[in-house]
Motif scaffolding. Structure first.
Motif, PDB file in Angstrom:
ATOM      1  N   ALA A 181      62.534 -66.300  46.673  1.00  0.00           N
ATOM      2  CA  ALA A 181      61.148 -66.592  47.013  1.00  0.00           C
ATOM      3  C   ALA A 181      61.034 -66.808  48.517  1.00  0.00           C
ATOM      4  CB  ALA A 181      60.660 -67.826  46.263  1.00  0.00           C
ATOM      5  N   GLY A 182      60.096 -66.091  49.135  1.00  0.00           N
ATOM      6  CA  GLY A 182      59.889 -66.206  50.573  1.00  0.00           C
ATOM      7  C   GLY A 182      58.746 -67.155  50.890  1.00  0.00           C
ATOM      8  N   TYR A 183      59.006 -68.028  51.861  1.00  0.00           N
ATOM      9  CA  TYR A 183      58.008 -69.010  52.284  1.00  0.00           C
ATOM     10  C   TYR A 183      57.803 -68.910  53.794  1.00  0.00           C
ATOM     11  CZ  TYR A 183      59.419 -70.916  47.768  1.00  0.00           C
ATOM     12  OH  TYR A 183      59.726 -71.065  46.445  1.00  0.00           O
ATOM     13  N   LEU A 184      56.595 -69.172  54.241  1.00  0.00           N
ATOM     14  CA  LEU A 184      56.242 -69.136  55.652  1.00  0.00           C
ATOM     15  C   LEU A 184      54.865 -69.749  55.816  1.00  0.00           C
ATOM     16  CD1 LEU A 184      54.773 -65.722  56.580  1.00  0.00           C
ATOM     17  CD2 LEU A 184      55.846 -66.018  54.378  1.00  0.00           C
ATOM     18  N   THR A 185      54.448 -69.907  57.046  1.00  0.00           N
ATOM     19  CA  THR A 185      53.098 -70.365  57.341  1.00  0.00           C
ATOM     20  C   THR A 185      52.445 -69.353  58.265  1.00  0.00           C
ATOM     21  OG1 THR A 185      53.794 -72.671  57.169  1.00  0.00           O
ATOM     22  CG2 THR A 185      51.726 -72.257  58.311  1.00  0.00           C
ATOM     23  N   ILE A 186      51.204 -69.000  57.944  1.00  0.00           N
ATOM     24  CA  ILE A 186      50.434 -68.079  58.782  1.00  0.00           C
ATOM     25  C   ILE A 186      49.228 -68.851  59.311  1.00  0.00           C
ATOM     26  CG2 ILE A 186      49.137 -65.918  58.905  1.00  0.00           C
ATOM     27  CD1 ILE A 186      50.741 -65.031  56.380  1.00  0.00           C
ATOM     28  N   THR A 187      49.093 -68.883  60.638  1.00  0.00           N
ATOM     29  CA  THR A 187      47.958 -69.550  61.269  1.00  0.00           C
ATOM     30  C   THR A 187      47.120 -68.506  61.991  1.00  0.00           C
ATOM     31  OG1 THR A 187      49.306 -71.538  61.604  1.00  0.00           O
ATOM     32  CG2 THR A 187      47.261 -71.376  62.880  1.00  0.00           C
ATOM     33  N   ASN A 188      45.831 -68.477  61.676  1.00  0.00           N
ATOM     34  CA  ASN A 188      44.909 -67.560  62.330  1.00  0.00           C
ATOM     35  C   ASN A 188      44.184 -68.330  63.424  1.00  0.00           C
ATOM     36  OD1 ASN A 188      42.921 -65.791  63.136  1.00  0.00           O
ATOM     37  ND2 ASN A 188      42.378 -65.141  61.061  1.00  0.00           N
ATOM     38  N   THR A 189      44.563 -68.100  64.677  1.00  0.00           N
ATOM     39  CA  THR A 189      43.952 -68.813  65.802  1.00  0.00           C
ATOM     40  C   THR A 189      42.699 -68.106  66.309  1.00  0.00           C
ATOM     41  OG1 THR A 189      45.338 -67.640  67.402  1.00  0.00           O
ATOM     42  CG2 THR A 189      46.203 -69.722  66.530  1.00  0.00           C
ATOM     43  N   GLY A 190      42.346 -66.995  65.684  1.00  0.00           N
ATOM     44  CA  GLY A 190      41.202 -66.210  66.137  1.00  0.00           C
ATOM     45  C   GLY A 190      39.909 -66.559  65.427  1.00  0.00           C
ATOM     46  N   LYS A 191      38.890 -65.755  65.706  1.00  0.00           N
ATOM     47  CA  LYS A 191      37.561 -65.959  65.131  1.00  0.00           C
ATOM     48  C   LYS A 191      37.247 -64.940  64.050  1.00  0.00           C
ATOM     49  CE  LYS A 191      36.016 -67.987  69.357  1.00  0.00           C
ATOM     50  NZ  LYS A 191      35.013 -68.692  69.976  1.00  0.00           N
ATOM     51  N   THR A 192      38.224 -64.075  63.745  1.00  0.00           N
ATOM     52  CA  THR A 192      38.032 -63.021  62.749  1.00  0.00           C
ATOM     53  C   THR A 192      38.988 -63.239  61.587  1.00  0.00           C
ATOM     54  OG1 THR A 192      37.470 -61.487  64.529  1.00  0.00           O
ATOM     55  CG2 THR A 192      38.046 -60.529  62.398  1.00  0.00           C
ATOM     56  N   ALA A 200      50.815 -61.940  40.428  1.00  0.00           N
ATOM     57  CA  ALA A 200      50.825 -61.060  41.592  1.00  0.00           C
ATOM     58  C   ALA A 200      49.458 -61.096  42.271  1.00  0.00           C
ATOM     59  CB  ALA A 200      51.177 -59.638  41.172  1.00  0.00           C
ATOM     60  N   ARG A 201      49.473 -61.027  43.583  1.00  0.00           N
ATOM     61  CA  ARG A 201      48.243 -61.001  44.374  1.00  0.00           C
ATOM     62  C   ARG A 201      48.071 -59.589  44.926  1.00  0.00           C
ATOM     63  NH1 ARG A 201      46.446 -66.384  45.967  1.00  0.00           N
ATOM     64  NH2 ARG A 201      44.799 -65.155  46.912  1.00  0.00           N
ATOM     65  N   ALA A 202      47.691 -58.662  44.049  1.00  0.00           N
ATOM     66  CA  ALA A 202      47.589 -57.248  44.413  1.00  0.00           C
ATOM     67  C   ALA A 202      46.593 -57.001  45.540  1.00  0.00           C
ATOM     68  CB  ALA A 202      47.214 -56.423  43.184  1.00  0.00           C
ATOM     69  N   LEU A 206      53.553 -60.155  46.658  1.00  0.00           N
ATOM     70  CA  LEU A 206      52.867 -61.404  46.997  1.00  0.00           C
ATOM     71  C   LEU A 206      52.468 -62.074  45.690  1.00  0.00           C
ATOM     72  CD1 LEU A 206      50.574 -60.076  49.865  1.00  0.00           C
ATOM     73  CD2 LEU A 206      52.676 -61.409  50.089  1.00  0.00           C
ATOM     74  N   HIS A 207      52.839 -63.335  45.541  1.00  0.00           N
ATOM     75  CA  HIS A 207      52.547 -64.073  44.311  1.00  0.00           C
ATOM     76  C   HIS A 207      51.812 -65.364  44.623  1.00  0.00           C
ATOM     77  CE1 HIS A 207      55.877 -62.420  41.392  1.00  0.00           C
ATOM     78  NE2 HIS A 207      55.042 -61.492  41.803  1.00  0.00           N
ATOM     79  N   MET A 239      57.732 -62.760  46.545  1.00  0.00           N
ATOM     80  CA  MET A 239      58.807 -62.627  45.556  1.00  0.00           C
ATOM     81  C   MET A 239      59.631 -61.401  45.919  1.00  0.00           C
ATOM     82  SD  MET A 239      59.507 -64.495  42.926  1.00  0.00           S
ATOM     83  CE  MET A 239      61.225 -64.414  42.502  1.00  0.00           C
ATOM     84  N   PHE A 240      60.880 -61.636  46.312  1.00  0.00           N
ATOM     85  CA  PHE A 240      61.809 -60.548  46.621  1.00  0.00           C
ATOM     86  C   PHE A 240      62.588 -60.258  45.338  1.00  0.00           C
ATOM     87  CE2 PHE A 240      61.090 -62.578  50.748  1.00  0.00           C
ATOM     88  CZ  PHE A 240      60.774 -61.471  51.536  1.00  0.00           C
TER      89      PHE A 240
END
Length: 154
Positions: A49-60, A91-93, A77-78, A114-115
């Protein structure tokens, strides 16, 4: 008393070359991807299982569409949903939305990559290369650092 500190071109070059080895965060436009890790039950597990954080610093707003790698037969993606007393992976198709100004965490019991069908053993500390594909920011290459459940419980 004088203390001599080694410096000069050789030291500067060593520091510059070592920086990418220590880095574990990445950028794609206004998106920042922090600390990707892959957690496996044991070094010889075929899934992780892959984990990470994504931060969107933009306005879009953006959307993580998929993750690809040659280190596994496939990667999905699950999300995790609770049905009664049972937690189920789904699954997050359609991908994972990353709203403007938001931080999205992929974490145990929540979103994760999910790998499936890992192609080689993943001992603690080994890194696998992957590519995150975003709807607007495009693709970004990252490395997921392996952790075992035994040494890194939730």
């Amino acid at each position: 008393m004088r203390i001599l500190v080694p410096c000069g071109p050789a030291l500067a070059l060593a520091l510059i070359l070592a920086a990418p080895l220590a880095a574990h965060d990445y950028r794609a436009g206004a998106l920042r991807i922090d600390h990707p890790v892959i957690r496996v039950a044991s070094p010889v597990s075929k899934t992780g299982a892959g984990y990470l954080t994504i931060t969107n610093t933009g306005k879009t707003p953006d959307r993580l569409l998929s993750v690809t790698t040659t280190a596994a037969a496939r990667s999905d993606l699950h999300g995790t949903v609770q049905r009664g007393n049972v937690m189920q992976m789904r699954a997050r198709a359609s991908g994972v939305p990353v709203p403007a100004g938001a931080r999205i965490s992929f974490a145990p019991g929540s979103l994760h990559v999910m790998f499936i069908g890992l192609t080689s053993p993943l001992p603690e500390g080994r890194r696998i290369k992957a590519r995150l594909h975003f709807e607007k920011a495009g693709s970004v290459d990252v490395e997921f650092k392996a952790q075992t459940a035994a040494t890194h419980p939730r």
